[in-house]
Design a protein around this motif. Structure first.
Motif, short mmCIF file in Angstrom:
data_model
loop_
_atom_site.label_atom_id
_atom_site.label_comp_id
_atom_site.label_asym_id
_atom_site.label_seq_id
_atom_site.Cartn_x
_atom_site.Cartn_y
_atom_site.Cartn_z
N ARG A 167 0.82 -1.21 0.00
CA ARG A 167 0.00 0.00 0.00
C ARG A 167 0.85 1.25 0.00
O ARG A 167 0.48 2.25 -0.63
CB ARG A 167 -0.95 -0.02 1.20
CG ARG A 167 -2.06 -1.05 1.06
CD ARG A 167 -3.07 -0.96 2.20
NE ARG A 167 -4.18 -1.88 2.00
CZ ARG A 167 -5.20 -2.00 2.82
NH1 ARG A 167 -5.25 -1.26 3.94
NH2 ARG A 167 -6.17 -2.85 2.57
N PRO A 191 -7.70 0.60 -1.83
CA PRO A 191 -6.99 -0.68 -1.85
C PRO A 191 -7.60 -1.67 -2.84
O PRO A 191 -8.82 -1.74 -3.00
CB PRO A 191 -7.12 -1.18 -0.41
CG PRO A 191 -8.31 -0.47 0.15
CD PRO A 191 -8.33 0.87 -0.52
N THR A 215 -1.91 -1.16 -5.42
CA THR A 215 -2.90 -0.94 -4.38
C THR A 215 -2.41 0.22 -3.54
O THR A 215 -1.25 0.64 -3.67
CB THR A 215 -3.09 -2.21 -3.52
OG1 THR A 215 -4.17 -2.00 -2.60
CG2 THR A 215 -1.83 -2.54 -2.75
#
Length: 998
Positions: A753, A764, A759
């Motif tokens: 992340r 996400p 993502t």
């Protein structure tokens, strides 16, 4: 005691309190630290595991035990001649929720709140909907949807006689100017009468006092009659039907806050955040009244002798770090006569040094962590590792290029509102003068964006609106890069913005933006510095505002002081205020941009070797020589001899021993490249949605999105596993392997992340994340114990001894270099931790206490896998620091010559204070020299390699504090030399001194 010999950092929270720290005090004392160094002690959001979300600066956290427990700890420390340093967060507070009284008062009373100027709120937003309001971007979905769902609800606090809107944990008080209308909706005679006392209220301070009295009467009514009548008011604002929902909406529209979807914060937030975190609001500690409110508790504790020093968090977030440090120093001096101890959390870029004019002891040690980390790396590995990364990832960009791309993305996607604030401040300056009024907002915005994207350091530190020569070193680099990136039509705006951002003093003339010579700038800077000194003198007395705004002055202020803080109201003073404001906003943009783009994005995208991807490090600065390391140490000894020396922190990306092991890969780059390709081929069947040929087998690179985890994420995963695999972990221990897999999975999710490629935190891709986790768990599954797991553990066993050599060298250098060594909790044994929260896991202090004894570290080397040798080295060298405190903290620093066939594999220096000497010798880049699984070079391999002792250094009867052996130099070629085959026969490190243990 205020000058520490060595500190030990503890992370406090509700599961590890002051009393828990007190229970371990005998162990800490036996280990040899002089000071405990505590995470923030002020009251934070309930349940906070770190304490950086302060909600009340004036009260010691009850979750951590409260002030009584803090004083018990301090008394016990002082009884042992130890001290206490605490972490302070002056830059930001936790907001949202229901516990920050300052923030709630702002939501209730708006710009007329007593705390309206405690936070950096822009009350004059260009958006009419936000003028005079505070954006509250905490809704989980769009406002209309949440309103219709009934999750936004009007409620009443009987104890406080306060109406408020609640959304989950978030509380927003209703302004009392609306209470009259609310109470009248109840159709209750007594409430109608009470409503009259609220009629005609304004938000002015006098009316706030009226409202308090009216609420007292309302509270009395509720205590007598209950809340049944009030409940009718709440029902009249229910979200369950269109009529009452519309009434609630109209009520909300009249408030001094605007509830909004959390995604709006990026573009519309009208108050300064900590980085892009909307739960943390920037505090205007540059104002005298705010400074005093923020520091009231710690100053009282310091005056009482409870605490002995301060660690200042995120110094670069403050409007004027230099002025803040000066003010803090003066306040501490006024309370206790002896010198106070202040260190600042400051990330220094390559080639940047902490400013000399900051009255602090130094930084918290990220710079040393970078110095020693680079020393462990073999420069020969840089090119082949980069080639391997390019082949696997399909990217040949340098880290600088990766970071620039990240800056561009972060600026647009996460810090757009902060960029807008800085651009608007500069555009307001443009509108002040006829000569510049035609510079449009869009042109200024483009210029500021390019300057921020190319800024090479966190920020600059101008004085009174002017950049110094040191500032210009960095600003000019950004200026040149922006000039090359911008179209020609924007260059005039660039030159003008350069002037407004401190290239020259503002004046009331034409404002044509002509840039003065550097000599003229120097003259302006001198004048500005003199003006700043006068202002700061007034501030020290407590009567000036460093933000350039006019504060409320105390009665009896002398005319001279009033003049110093309030220069004549000329166009110059107005322009100077505007320029200082713009510079502050620009600096408060570049600092979070650097952090978010580099630390929280690019370091997760660039994977040549993760041991150089660390806070405060530049992966392009791959390796440093012994000469470079000596130069950094000598500079610190001259300028900041009491700065902290860290190799592990609560913010590190991976533990000190994980980095030390990964550094070995730089010595065996071809072997590691072959290993990576072999593992990629071996684990190809475990990939998800794999439609492309294996890059390891064919040289082709899978396109983005074609399979999970993808080549870049897979390559960094293998490095992470190599770095964190415990040396005693057997692949047959399924429970421990599973535990490690879960820890790595937590790291993997954060890494994916933070990289923001496939993502991210804002949107996400949960399917991709799930596939990545499944891949990880598959390759570490019990059925792979004879395949990948066996290959992984065999490789770790191959490099772990060299990693242990690096660990011992890193440990010795931290404990003997100029400065104050800082130990992060638990790292006296192995530290294979990953990024937070993994590096803040509970510590088994009982295990560490049981392992500590008086044995020589060399005697523990045979069982090095239990890390007791590392702990013993720490204890022995802390004992040396206690025996001769000035020797290793402030003593002279002498780089020593290393001669012989293996000279490149050793580093040595001497420390001297008076007649006391210490000679430090360590093994580096040992992979090629080691035989077997012991982290020790066979004496014969050193051949003729020797360290030359300096003139005046004792040559005989030198006690090795790490082996208890007595060493004598040999006379060779008119020099006294120590042969490494003798000195390093028991350990890969040695610390020799003419001072023997007591």
């Amino acid at each position: 005691m205020t000058r520490p010999r060595a500190t030990l950092r503890l992370q406090l929270h509700h599961d590890f309190t002051f009393d828990d720290a007190l229970a371990q005090l005998d162990y800490f004392a036996a280990l040899g630290v002089s000071h405990l160094y505590l995470s923030p002690i002020t009251t934070a959001q309930p349940g906070s595991m770190h304490g950086y979300d302060t909600v009340d600066y004036g009260v010691v956290s009850e979750e951590r035990g409260g002030e009584a427990a803090l004083r018990r700890l301090a008394n016990a420390l002082h009884a042992r001649d130890m001290g206490l340093i605490v972490d302070l967060v002056p830059n930001h507070m936790g907001v949202g929720g229901a516990h920050n009284a300052w923030w709630l008062d702002i939501l209730e009373w708006g710009r007329h709140s007593a705390f309206a100027r405690h936070f950096d709120v822009d009350w004059h937003s260009p958006d009419p909907v936000l003028r005079g309001k505070v954006l509250m971007p905490f809704l989980g979905a769009q406002y209309g949807d949440e309103l219709a769902s009934g999750r936004i609800a009007l409620k009443f606090d009987a104890a406080l006689a306060r109406f408020f809107v609640q959304y989950g944990p978030h509380v927003c008080p209703i302004c009392p100017t609306d209470y009259a209308a609310l109470l009248q909706l109840a159709n209750h005679a007594d409430l109608d009468a009470l409503a009259k006392s609220f009629q005609g209220l304004t938000t002015q301070p006098d009316d706030q006092a009226r409202a308090a009295a009216a609420r007292d009467a309302l509270r009395t009514f509720v205590e007598r009659e209950g809340t049944a009548a009030i409940d009718a008011v709440l029902q009249a604002h229910s979200g369950v039907n269109p009529v009452t929902r519309e009434r609630l909406h109209r009520l909300l529209e009249r408030q001094h806050f605007r509830l909004a979807w959390w995604r709006t914060a990026t573009d519309e937030v009208n108050w300064r955040r900590f980085f892009d975190i909307s739960a943390l609001a920037g505090v205007r500690v540059e104002r005298h009244d705010v400074f005093e409110a923020v520091h009231k508790l710690v100053l009282r504790l310091y005056a009482d002798g409870v605490i002995d020093g301060l660690r200042i968090d995120h110094i670069d977030g403050l409007a004027d770090p230099r002025e803040y440090c000066e003010r803090l120093r003066q306040r501490l001096i006024s309370l206790r006569a002896h010198p106070s101890y202040i260190v600042v959390e400051k990330i220094l870029a390559r080639g940047e040094t902490l400013r000399d004019d900051w009255p602090v002891q130094g930084t918290t040690g990220y710079d040393f962590m970078n110095d020693v980390g680079a020393l462990l790396h073999d420069p020969a590995g840089a090119a082949p590792l980069a080639q391997t990364w390019t082949a696997l990832s399909g990217q040949d960009a340098s880290f600088a290029d990766v970071a620039l791309d990240a800056r561009r993305e972060v600026l647009a996607a996460q810090l757009a509102a902060e960029l807008d604030h800085a651009a608007r401040a500069l555009h307001r300056i443009a509108r002040e003068q006829p000569a510049t009024r035609d510079f449009t907002y869009a042109s200024v915005h483009r210029v500021v964006a390019q300057l921020a994207m190319h800024f090479p350091v966190y920020r600059i530190y101008p004085a009174n609106g002017l950049r110094s020569a040191e500032d210009n070193r960095y600003f000019d680099l950004a200026l040149q890069a922006a000039r090359e990136a911008l179209p020609r039509a924007s260059l005039a705006a660039l030159d003008q913005v350069d002037a407004w951002l401190g290239a020259r003093a503002p004046d009331s003339g034409s404002g044509n933006g002509a840039k003065p010579s550097r000599a003229a700038q120097g003259a302006h800077a001198t004048q500005a510095a003199q003006a700043a000194q006068a202002t700061q003198a007034a501030q020290t007395s407590g009567h000036a505002s460093p933000s350039g705004t006019t504060p409320a002055t105390a009665s009896g202020t002398s005319a001279a002081r009033h003049t110093a803080q309030n220069p004549p109201a000329t166009p110059l003073s107005h322009a100077l205020i505007a320029q200082r404001t713009a510079l502050t906003l620009f600096s408060q943009l570049t600092a979070p941009l650097a952090a978010k783009a580099s630390e929280d994005t690019a370091l997760y995208r660039y994977g040549r070797l993760l041991s150089r991807n660390e806070v405060g490090a530049d992966p392009d600065d791959f390796a440093r020589s012994a000469k470079d390391f000596h130069a950094s140490n000598a500079l610190r000894q001259r300028r900041f001899p009491c700065a902290l020396l860290a190799t592990a922190t609560h913010d590190h990306k991976r533990g000190e021993d994980a980095r030390a092991r990964l550094a070995v890969l730089s010595e065996i780059a071809p072997e590691w490249s072959a290993t990576l390709r072999a593992w990629s081929t071996l684990n190809q069947p475990q990939r998800r949605n794999d439609t492309a040929p294996s890059p390891a087998s064919s040289g082709a690179v899978a396109g983005p999105g074609q399979w999970a985890p993808g080549p870049m994420a897979e390559a960094t995963l293998y490095q992470t596993l190599v770095g964190c695999w415990p040396p005693d972990l057997d692949v047959g221990d399924e429970a421990r392997v599973r535990e490690l897999a879960e820890r790595v999975a937590q790291w993997q999710l954060k890494a994916l992340r933070e990289a923001k490629l496939r993502t991210n935190w804002l949107s996400p891709d949960e399917a991709y994340e799930s596939d990545c986790q499944a891949f990880l768990l598959d390759i570490l599954a019990p059925q792979r114990r004879d395949g990948f797991l066996q290959a992984l553990t065999a490789f770790v066993a191959r490099i772990a001894p060299a990693g242990a050599v690096n660990t011992l060298l890193q440990t010795v250098l931290r404990l003997t270099s100029p400065g104050v060594p800082d130990l992060y909790q638990g790292t006296e044994l192995w530290d294979f931790s990953l990024v937070d929260p993994d590096n803040r896991r509970p510590v088994d202090f009982a295990l560490r206490a049981a392992a500590l004894d008086n044995g020589a570290p060399a005697a523990k080397l045979a069982h090095w896998r239990d890390a007791h040798v590392k702990q013993a080295v720490i204890a022995r060298l802390l004992a040396l620091r206690a025996r001769a405190p000035e020797l290793l903290r402030e003593g002279e620093y002498w780089p020593l010559e290393v001669r012989g066939v293996q000279a490149a594999h050793a580093i040595a220096f001497a420390r001297r204070h008076g007649d006391t000497w210490a000679v430090v010798i360590g093994t580096r880049h040992a992979a090629a020299l080691l035989d077997g699984d012991l982290p020790l070079v066979e004496p014969a391999r050193w051949d003729d390699t020797a360290v030359v002792l300096p003139n005046g250094c004792p040559a005989v009867d030198l006690h090795d504090w790490l082996s208890d052996a007595i060493r004598n130099a040999t006379r060779h070629d008119q020099d006294n030399v120590l042969y490494l085959r003798d000195v390093l026969s028991a350990l890969p490190v040695a610390v020799l001194s003419n001072l023997a243990p007591a």
